[in-house]
Scaffold this motif. Structure first.
Motif, PDB file in Angstrom:
ATOM      1  N   UNK A   1      33.855  46.160  49.283  1.00  0.00           N
ATOM      2  CA  UNK A   1      33.139  47.179  50.043  1.00  0.00           C
ATOM      3  C   UNK A   1      34.105  47.974  50.928  1.00  0.00           C
ATOM      4  N   UNK A   2      35.202  47.367  51.330  1.00  0.00           N
ATOM      5  CA  UNK A   2      36.194  48.101  52.110  1.00  0.00           C
ATOM      6  C   UNK A   2      36.786  49.248  51.307  1.00  0.00           C
ATOM      7  N   UNK A   3      36.970  49.015  50.012  1.00  0.00           N
ATOM      8  CA  UNK A   3      37.473  50.073  49.135  1.00  0.00           C
ATOM      9  C   UNK A   3      36.459  51.202  49.072  1.00  0.00           C
ATOM     10  N   UNK A   4      35.172  50.853  49.007  1.00  0.00           N
ATOM     11  CA  UNK A   4      34.116  51.869  48.920  1.00  0.00           C
ATOM     12  C   UNK A   4      34.107  52.764  50.149  1.00  0.00           C
ATOM     13  N   UNK A   5      34.398  52.198  51.308  1.00  0.00           N
ATOM     14  CA  UNK A   5      34.450  53.005  52.535  1.00  0.00           C
ATOM     15  C   UNK A   5      35.514  54.083  52.410  1.00  0.00           C
ATOM     16  N   UNK A   6      36.707  53.675  52.017  1.00  0.00           N
ATOM     17  CA  UNK A   6      37.811  54.625  51.918  1.00  0.00           C
ATOM     18  C   UNK A   6      37.619  55.605  50.763  1.00  0.00           C
ATOM     19  N   UNK A   7      37.201  55.096  49.607  1.00  0.00           N
ATOM     20  CA  UNK A   7      37.039  55.948  48.426  1.00  0.00           C
ATOM     21  C   UNK A   7      35.909  56.961  48.608  1.00  0.00           C
ATOM     22  N   UNK A   8      34.887  56.600  49.365  1.00  0.00           N
ATOM     23  CA  UNK A   8      33.760  57.517  49.565  1.00  0.00           C
ATOM     24  C   UNK A   8      34.163  58.752  50.361  1.00  0.00           C
ATOM     25  N   UNK A   9      35.292  58.692  51.032  1.00  0.00           N
ATOM     26  CA  UNK A   9      35.741  59.861  51.794  1.00  0.00           C
ATOM     27  C   UNK A   9      36.205  60.990  50.880  1.00  0.00           C
ATOM     28  N   UNK A  10      36.472  60.696  49.607  1.00  0.00           N
ATOM     29  CA  UNK A  10      36.832  61.757  48.664  1.00  0.00           C
ATOM     30  C   UNK A  10      35.649  62.650  48.334  1.00  0.00           C
ATOM     31  N   UNK A  11      34.460  62.267  48.759  1.00  0.00           N
ATOM     32  CA  UNK A  11      33.275  63.114  48.561  1.00  0.00           C
ATOM     33  C   UNK A  11      33.434  64.441  49.295  1.00  0.00           C
ATOM     34  N   UNK A  12      34.310  64.495  50.261  1.00  0.00           N
ATOM     35  CA  UNK A  12      34.559  65.716  51.010  1.00  0.00           C
ATOM     36  C   UNK A  12      35.135  66.833  50.164  1.00  0.00           C
ATOM     37  N   UNK A  13      35.703  66.484  49.022  1.00  0.00           N
ATOM     38  CA  UNK A  13      36.238  67.508  48.131  1.00  0.00           C
ATOM     39  C   UNK A  13      35.152  68.113  47.255  1.00  0.00           C
ATOM     40  N   UNK A  14      33.946  67.530  47.301  1.00  0.00           N
ATOM     41  CA  UNK A  14      32.816  68.031  46.524  1.00  0.00           C
ATOM     42  C   UNK A  14      31.683  68.513  47.427  1.00  0.00           C
ATOM     43  N   UNK A  15      31.400  67.750  48.469  1.00  0.00           N
ATOM     44  CA  UNK A  15      30.273  68.014  49.370  1.00  0.00           C
ATOM     45  C   UNK A  15      30.815  68.382  50.751  1.00  0.00           C
ATOM     46  N   UNK A  16      30.306  69.448  51.371  1.00  0.00           N
ATOM     47  CA  UNK A  16      30.745  69.764  52.742  1.00  0.00           C
ATOM     48  C   UNK A  16      30.456  68.583  53.686  1.00  0.00           C
ATOM     49  N   UNK A  17      31.415  68.245  54.492  1.00  0.00           N
ATOM     50  CA  UNK A  17      31.384  67.125  55.432  1.00  0.00           C
ATOM     51  C   UNK A  17      31.228  65.772  54.733  1.00  0.00           C
ATOM     52  N   UNK A  18      31.441  65.731  53.435  1.00  0.00           N
ATOM     53  CA  UNK A  18      31.343  64.493  52.680  1.00  0.00           C
ATOM     54  C   UNK A  18      32.417  63.493  53.042  1.00  0.00           C
ATOM     55  N   UNK A  19      33.545  63.981  53.527  1.00  0.00           N
ATOM     56  CA  UNK A  19      34.622  63.062  53.901  1.00  0.00           C
ATOM     57  C   UNK A  19      34.246  62.229  55.125  1.00  0.00           C
ATOM     58  N   UNK A  20      33.279  62.692  55.885  1.00  0.00           N
ATOM     59  CA  UNK A  20      32.778  61.917  57.022  1.00  0.00           C
ATOM     60  C   UNK A  20      31.469  61.223  56.646  1.00  0.00           C
TER      61      UNK A  20
END
Length: 108
Positions: free
Chosen positions: A1-20
């Motif tokens: 799940x720790x990996x999921x926290x970090x990897x989910x921040x790449x959503x910012x390259x698709x969704x506005x404010x997704x990196x947060x």
């Protein structure tokens, strides 16, 4: 799940404010169950919020010209540090991002 926290921040390259929003959602769902996710989430969110502040400052500095260079450097640093953090999380190590302002303090 720790990996999921970090990897989910790449959503910012698709969704506005997704990196947060990506790490925030994973962190809020699992922080009470898994202490490692709580620590990873705090580190990741601190870095992403700090990075957003640095990007805003760089956007202002675009009027001077140096902002273009800074945004490029920050984008590369974001990708590199996030990949390093995900790799460290896969090893069970909590990664302390450089250039990170501590907005979310660890629980005592």
């Amino acid at each position: 799940m720790g990996i999921a926290v970090h990897a989910s921040s790449f959503a910012g390259y698709i969704i506005p404010f997704g990196s947060i929003l990506g790490p925030l959602i994973v962190w809020l769902m699992k922080r009470d169950e898994i202490a490692f996710v709580d620590e990873c989430g705090r580190n990741c969110l601190n870095f992403k919020i700090s990075l957003m502040i640095y990007m805003m400052i760089s956007a202002i500095l675009m009027f001077v010209g140096i902002g273009f260079i800074l945004i490029g450097i920050l984008a590369v640093a974001d990708i590199v540090f996030t990949i390093i953090a995900a790799m460290k999380a896969s090893e069970g190590i909590s990664y302390q991002y450089p250039m990170s302002i501590k907005f979310l303090k660890p629980r005592n």
